[in-house]
Write a protein that holds these residues in place. Structure first.
Motif, PDB file in Angstrom:
ATOM      1  N   GLY A   4       0.802  -1.213   0.000  1.00  0.00           N
ATOM      2  CA  GLY A   4       0.000   0.000   0.000  1.00  0.00           C
ATOM      3  C   GLY A   4       0.836   1.265   0.000  1.00  0.00           C
ATOM      4  N   ASN A   5       2.104   1.167   0.385  1.00  0.00           N
ATOM      5  CA  ASN A   5       2.971   2.336   0.397  1.00  0.00           C
ATOM      6  C   ASN A   5       3.593   2.615  -0.967  1.00  0.00           C
ATOM      7  N   HIS A   6       3.414   1.700  -1.931  1.00  0.00           N
ATOM      8  CA  HIS A   6       3.919   1.879  -3.279  1.00  0.00           C
ATOM      9  C   HIS A   6       2.790   2.473  -4.108  1.00  0.00           C
ATOM     10  N   THR A   7       2.832   3.770  -4.319  1.00  0.00           N
ATOM     11  CA  THR A   7       1.733   4.445  -4.980  1.00  0.00           C
ATOM     12  C   THR A   7       2.270   5.639  -5.757  1.00  0.00           C
ATOM     13  N   ARG A   8       1.364   6.280  -6.505  1.00  0.00           N
ATOM     14  CA  ARG A   8       1.745   7.500  -7.207  1.00  0.00           C
ATOM     15  C   ARG A   8       1.647   8.644  -6.203  1.00  0.00           C
ATOM     16  N   VAL A   9       2.772   9.050  -5.683  1.00  0.00           N
ATOM     17  CA  VAL A   9       2.797  10.016  -4.594  1.00  0.00           C
ATOM     18  C   VAL A   9       2.338  11.378  -5.085  1.00  0.00           C
ATOM     19  N   LEU A 166       6.887   5.039 -13.275  1.00  0.00           N
ATOM     20  CA  LEU A 166       7.474   4.533 -12.045  1.00  0.00           C
ATOM     21  C   LEU A 166       6.552   4.785 -10.852  1.00  0.00           C
ATOM     22  N   THR A 167       6.725   3.969  -9.821  1.00  0.00           N
ATOM     23  CA  THR A 167       6.022   4.186  -8.556  1.00  0.00           C
ATOM     24  C   THR A 167       7.025   4.549  -7.479  1.00  0.00           C
ATOM     25  N   PHE A 168       6.557   5.309  -6.497  1.00  0.00           N
ATOM     26  CA  PHE A 168       7.425   5.783  -5.429  1.00  0.00           C
ATOM     27  C   PHE A 168       6.756   5.530  -4.084  1.00  0.00           C
ATOM     28  N   CYS A 169       7.568   5.354  -3.074  1.00  0.00           N
ATOM     29  CA  CYS A 169       7.054   5.172  -1.718  1.00  0.00           C
ATOM     30  C   CYS A 169       6.593   6.514  -1.162  1.00  0.00           C
ATOM     31  N   THR A 170       5.601   6.475  -0.314  1.00  0.00           N
ATOM     32  CA  THR A 170       5.127   7.706   0.317  1.00  0.00           C
ATOM     33  C   THR A 170       6.236   8.284   1.187  1.00  0.00           C
ATOM     34  N   MET A 181      17.276  13.739 -12.570  1.00  0.00           N
ATOM     35  CA  MET A 181      16.901  12.427 -13.079  1.00  0.00           C
ATOM     36  C   MET A 181      17.568  11.282 -12.325  1.00  0.00           C
ATOM     37  N   VAL A 182      18.875  11.325 -12.155  1.00  0.00           N
ATOM     38  CA  VAL A 182      19.586  10.220 -11.507  1.00  0.00           C
ATOM     39  C   VAL A 182      19.059   9.989 -10.101  1.00  0.00           C
ATOM     40  N   GLN A 186      16.977   6.681  -8.425  1.00  0.00           N
ATOM     41  CA  GLN A 186      17.532   5.953  -7.285  1.00  0.00           C
ATOM     42  C   GLN A 186      16.521   5.777  -6.157  1.00  0.00           C
ATOM     43  N   VAL A 187      15.533   6.675  -6.057  1.00  0.00           N
ATOM     44  CA  VAL A 187      14.550   6.570  -4.967  1.00  0.00           C
ATOM     45  C   VAL A 187      13.248   5.914  -5.431  1.00  0.00           C
ATOM     46  N   ALA A 188      13.178   5.504  -6.705  1.00  0.00           N
ATOM     47  CA  ALA A 188      11.964   4.850  -7.205  1.00  0.00           C
ATOM     48  C   ALA A 188      11.820   3.466  -6.589  1.00  0.00           C
TER      49      ALA A 188
END
Length: 317
Positions: A4-9, A166-170, A181-182, A186-188
């Motif tokens: 659930g924490n992997h979402t479009r922030v 890509l998806t990102f953590c909240t 970009m880099v 790296q945080v994706a």
């Protein structure tokens, strides 16, 4: 981590240059000063070129474009950083981050392309002086700039569209003072292999190929100068390249080493410092380099100042 924490922030957090509260006023004042100096300096270069008919040549047409791009380049990153420092906030919205990323790539790439086009202009001026005005006609100059914009537009757009998948953590924090970009990759939280592949392709298109073009142009220039018998002629010809070479060294010295090095050796401190060099310092120094090393620009700036001084009493009336 939960799915659930992997979402479009809805937003990211920018770490900035320092977490020390006592340094924030100093950073705000320093970057505000550099931003204003950069904008005013490049605006003066543009006004001097537009107002002086002696500077209506291909070389100064490209220089005015470079100054315009430098204003946009620094305006992509610094104002948001200043707002965050003033508001004591580190957030940037997801759409705002992608927008900043898009325009950052456009203006960074355009800087490199314009430096390449300016190297070609110097090659034609030195190696084919009798045909310079015929080759570097207004139509070709406009076409070269247009082609540069089109290439960068599509390369930047594809990169941003790939980021959107890509998806990102909240609560994702980007270890930078802007969306780069880099660092975003790296945080994706999802697979970034396609993004990394296209990033290296983009680096080749926007970085390696232009730099190769600059080296090739100057290799031909040096070869042509070696065939000259007059030492004075050699110095006069190559002196027109001094400002351009200084800007190329500043820009690529900071940016190329950062983006071509493996991601694993990037440190959280080295990245922002190197980025400041080519996103803030280089655009700030460009007008000083061209005004101090170029007699034509210095003369145009003096005439612009004289006209301004003459117009001041008229405005009082």
């Amino acid at each position: 981590m939960e799915a659930g924490n992997h979402t479009r922030v809805s937003e990211f957090f920018l770490r900035g240059l320092s977490d020390d509260p006592e340094l924030q006023p100093l950073l705000f004042g320093l970057f505000l000063f550099m931003y204003l100096v950069t904008v005013l300096g490049n605006l003066l270069i543009i006004l001097a070129i537009l107002s002086d008919s002696n500077l209506h040549t291909p070389m100064y047409f490209f220089l005015s474009n470079l100054s315009s791009v430098d204003i946009c380049f620094i305006s992509t990153t610094v104002p948001k950083m200043l707002v965050n420092i003033q508001a004591q906030s580190k957030d940037i919205s997801y759409p705002g981050c992608l927008t900043q990323l898009y325009f950052f790539m456009i203006f960074a790439g355009m800087d490199g392309f314009l430096l390449t086009v300016m190297a070609y202009d110097r090659f034609v001026a030195i190696c084919h002086p009798l045909h310079y005005t015929v080759i570097m006609n207004p139509r070709l100059c406009g076409l070269l700039v247009l082609v540069c914009w089109l290439i960068i537009f599509w390369v930047s757009l594809i990169n941003v569209l790939l980021v959107r998948r890509l998806t990102f953590c909240t609560g994702t924090e980007i270890p930078h003072f802007f969306c780069e970009m880099v660092q975003i990759l790296q945080v994706a939280c999802s697979d970034t292999r396609i993004n990394n592949i296209f990033l290296y392709v983009s680096t080749a298109i926007l970085g390696v190929f232009p730099l190769t073009g600059i080296f090739f142009s100057y290799s031909l220039i040096v070869s042509s100068l070696m065939r000259m018998s007059s030492a004075a002629g050699k110095y006069k010809a190559f002196s027109t390249c001094g400002s351009h070479l200084s800007v190329v060294s500043l820009y690529y010295g900071a940016s190329l080493g950062l983006y071509l090095s493996p991601a694993g050796i990037h440190s959280s401190q080295r990245i922002p410092i190197a980025s400041v060099m080519y996103t803030v310092v280089t655009p700030r120094l460009n007008p000083f380099i061209y005004s101090l090393r170029n007699k034509d620009v210095k003369g145009a700036l003096r005439r612009l100042h004289s006209r301004g001084a003459l117009c001041a009493p008229c405005m009082d009336l």
